[in-house]
Motif scaffolding. Structure first.
Motif, PDB file in Angstrom:
ATOM      1  N   TYR A  37       0.861  -1.170   0.000  1.00  0.00           N
ATOM      2  CA  TYR A  37       0.000   0.000   0.000  1.00  0.00           C
ATOM      3  C   TYR A  37       0.903   1.226   0.000  1.00  0.00           C
ATOM      4  O   TYR A  37       2.085   1.133   0.291  1.00  0.00           O
ATOM      5  CB  TYR A  37      -0.900   0.015   1.239  1.00  0.00           C
ATOM      6  CG  TYR A  37      -1.956  -1.058   1.241  1.00  0.00           C
ATOM      7  CD1 TYR A  37      -1.615  -2.400   1.433  1.00  0.00           C
ATOM      8  CD2 TYR A  37      -3.296  -0.749   1.054  1.00  0.00           C
ATOM      9  CE1 TYR A  37      -2.584  -3.395   1.430  1.00  0.00           C
ATOM     10  CE2 TYR A  37      -4.275  -1.732   1.060  1.00  0.00           C
ATOM     11  CZ  TYR A  37      -3.904  -3.051   1.245  1.00  0.00           C
ATOM     12  OH  TYR A  37      -4.864  -4.026   1.237  1.00  0.00           O
ATOM     13  N   GLN A  39       0.945   5.721   0.775  1.00  0.00           N
ATOM     14  CA  GLN A  39       0.261   6.904   1.269  1.00  0.00           C
ATOM     15  C   GLN A  39       1.073   8.130   0.899  1.00  0.00           C
ATOM     16  O   GLN A  39       2.198   8.317   1.387  1.00  0.00           O
ATOM     17  CB  GLN A  39       0.052   6.834   2.781  1.00  0.00           C
ATOM     18  CG  GLN A  39      -0.796   7.956   3.331  1.00  0.00           C
ATOM     19  CD  GLN A  39      -1.245   7.705   4.756  1.00  0.00           C
ATOM     20  OE1 GLN A  39      -0.687   6.876   5.469  1.00  0.00           O
ATOM     21  NE2 GLN A  39      -2.298   8.405   5.176  1.00  0.00           N
ATOM     22  N   LYS A  43      -2.899  12.485   1.630  1.00  0.00           N
ATOM     23  CA  LYS A  43      -3.861  11.568   1.025  1.00  0.00           C
ATOM     24  C   LYS A  43      -4.035  10.327   1.886  1.00  0.00           C
ATOM     25  O   LYS A  43      -3.231  10.044   2.763  1.00  0.00           O
ATOM     26  CB  LYS A  43      -3.418  11.181  -0.381  1.00  0.00           C
ATOM     27  CG  LYS A  43      -3.380  12.345  -1.356  1.00  0.00           C
ATOM     28  CD  LYS A  43      -3.093  11.865  -2.765  1.00  0.00           C
ATOM     29  CE  LYS A  43      -3.130  13.012  -3.758  1.00  0.00           C
ATOM     30  NZ  LYS A  43      -2.875  12.539  -5.156  1.00  0.00           N
ATOM     31  N   GLN A  44      -5.098   9.583   1.597  1.00  0.00           N
ATOM     32  CA  GLN A  44      -5.350   8.345   2.312  1.00  0.00           C
ATOM     33  C   GLN A  44      -4.468   7.223   1.776  1.00  0.00           C
ATOM     34  O   GLN A  44      -4.028   7.255   0.620  1.00  0.00           O
ATOM     35  CB  GLN A  44      -6.825   7.959   2.167  1.00  0.00           C
ATOM     36  CG  GLN A  44      -7.776   8.861   2.943  1.00  0.00           C
ATOM     37  CD  GLN A  44      -9.196   8.325   2.934  1.00  0.00           C
ATOM     38  OE1 GLN A  44      -9.609   7.641   2.001  1.00  0.00           O
ATOM     39  NE2 GLN A  44      -9.940   8.618   3.969  1.00  0.00           N
ATOM     40  N   ARG A  45      -4.233   6.254   2.634  1.00  0.00           N
ATOM     41  CA  ARG A  45      -3.477   5.082   2.206  1.00  0.00           C
ATOM     42  C   ARG A  45      -4.293   4.332   1.160  1.00  0.00           C
ATOM     43  O   ARG A  45      -5.506   4.155   1.302  1.00  0.00           O
ATOM     44  CB  ARG A  45      -3.185   4.181   3.401  1.00  0.00           C
ATOM     45  CG  ARG A  45      -2.202   3.074   3.128  1.00  0.00           C
ATOM     46  CD  ARG A  45      -1.826   2.337   4.402  1.00  0.00           C
ATOM     47  NE  ARG A  45      -1.141   3.214   5.359  1.00  0.00           N
ATOM     48  CZ  ARG A  45      -0.587   2.768   6.471  1.00  0.00           C
ATOM     49  NH1 ARG A  45      -0.600   1.467   6.765  1.00  0.00           N
ATOM     50  NH2 ARG A  45      -0.012   3.619   7.304  1.00  0.00           N
ATOM     51  N   GLU A  46      -3.603   3.854   0.113  1.00  0.00           N
ATOM     52  CA  GLU A  46      -4.286   3.149  -0.965  1.00  0.00           C
ATOM     53  C   GLU A  46      -3.543   1.864  -1.335  1.00  0.00           C
ATOM     54  O   GLU A  46      -2.320   1.760  -1.172  1.00  0.00           O
ATOM     55  CB  GLU A  46      -4.397   4.035  -2.210  1.00  0.00           C
ATOM     56  CG  GLU A  46      -3.068   4.429  -2.824  1.00  0.00           C
ATOM     57  CD  GLU A  46      -3.209   5.240  -4.099  1.00  0.00           C
ATOM     58  OE1 GLU A  46      -4.348   5.560  -4.502  1.00  0.00           O
ATOM     59  OE2 GLU A  46      -2.170   5.552  -4.708  1.00  0.00           O
ATOM     60  N   LEU A  47      -4.303   0.924  -1.846  1.00  0.00           N
ATOM     61  CA  LEU A  47      -3.717  -0.332  -2.289  1.00  0.00           C
ATOM     62  C   LEU A  47      -2.892  -0.106  -3.553  1.00  0.00           C
ATOM     63  O   LEU A  47      -3.311   0.622  -4.460  1.00  0.00           O
ATOM     64  CB  LEU A  47      -4.816  -1.350  -2.563  1.00  0.00           C
ATOM     65  CG  LEU A  47      -4.400  -2.728  -3.048  1.00  0.00           C
ATOM     66  CD1 LEU A  47      -5.353  -3.779  -2.500  1.00  0.00           C
ATOM     67  CD2 LEU A  47      -4.371  -2.806  -4.566  1.00  0.00           C
ATOM     68  N   ALA A  60      -3.575  -1.714  -8.425  1.00  0.00           N
ATOM     69  CA  ALA A  60      -4.272  -0.461  -8.649  1.00  0.00           C
ATOM     70  C   ALA A  60      -4.183  -0.127 -10.136  1.00  0.00           C
ATOM     71  O   ALA A  60      -3.171  -0.424 -10.791  1.00  0.00           O
ATOM     72  CB  ALA A  60      -3.634   0.651  -7.826  1.00  0.00           C
TER      73      ALA A  60
END
Length: 123
Positions: A37, A39, A43-47, A60
């Protein structure tokens, strides 16, 4: 307890490549999913990419065709080969593993995270 240790981050120019690695250690009975993941600042943590025990891989959309996840089940490691890096890939990258182990709630799957490694892509 289980620990995830990451390595391989750094600074690279746009178009370059980096390889991230993560090793899980501790009281591990099995690992169902390992992945990465990220971040970015603000911003938000994303896969980014995940690999399941069954062998399926999910990416992603933003990294498809550029990043490749690989896993060594025998060594409890997961790697992320990142090619054609872009400035928008700049972020802290975190390793994640869903581990069957003993913990506060007994023998069950627990979610573990690495400490994070910085990837910076300059334009």
């Amino acid at each position: 307890q289980v620990q995830l240790v990451e390595s391989g981050g750094g600074l690279v120019q746009a178009g370059g490549s980096l390889r991230l690695s993560c090793a899980a250690s501790g009281r591990i009975f099995s690992i169902s999913t390992m992945g990465w993941y990220r971040q970015a600042a603000g911003k938000q943590r994303e896969l980014v990419a995940v690999h399941t025990t069954g062998g399926s891989e999910n990416y992603a959309e933003s990294v498809k065709g550029r990043f490749t996840i690989s896993r060594d089940n025998a060594k409890n490691t997961v790697s992320l080969q990142m090619n054609s890096l872009k400035p928008e890939d700049t972020a802290v990258y975190y390793c994640n593993a869903v581990v069957l182990t003993t913990g506060p709630r007994g023998l069950r799957e627990y979610d573990y995270w690495g400490q994070g490694t910085q990837v910076t892509v300059s334009s």
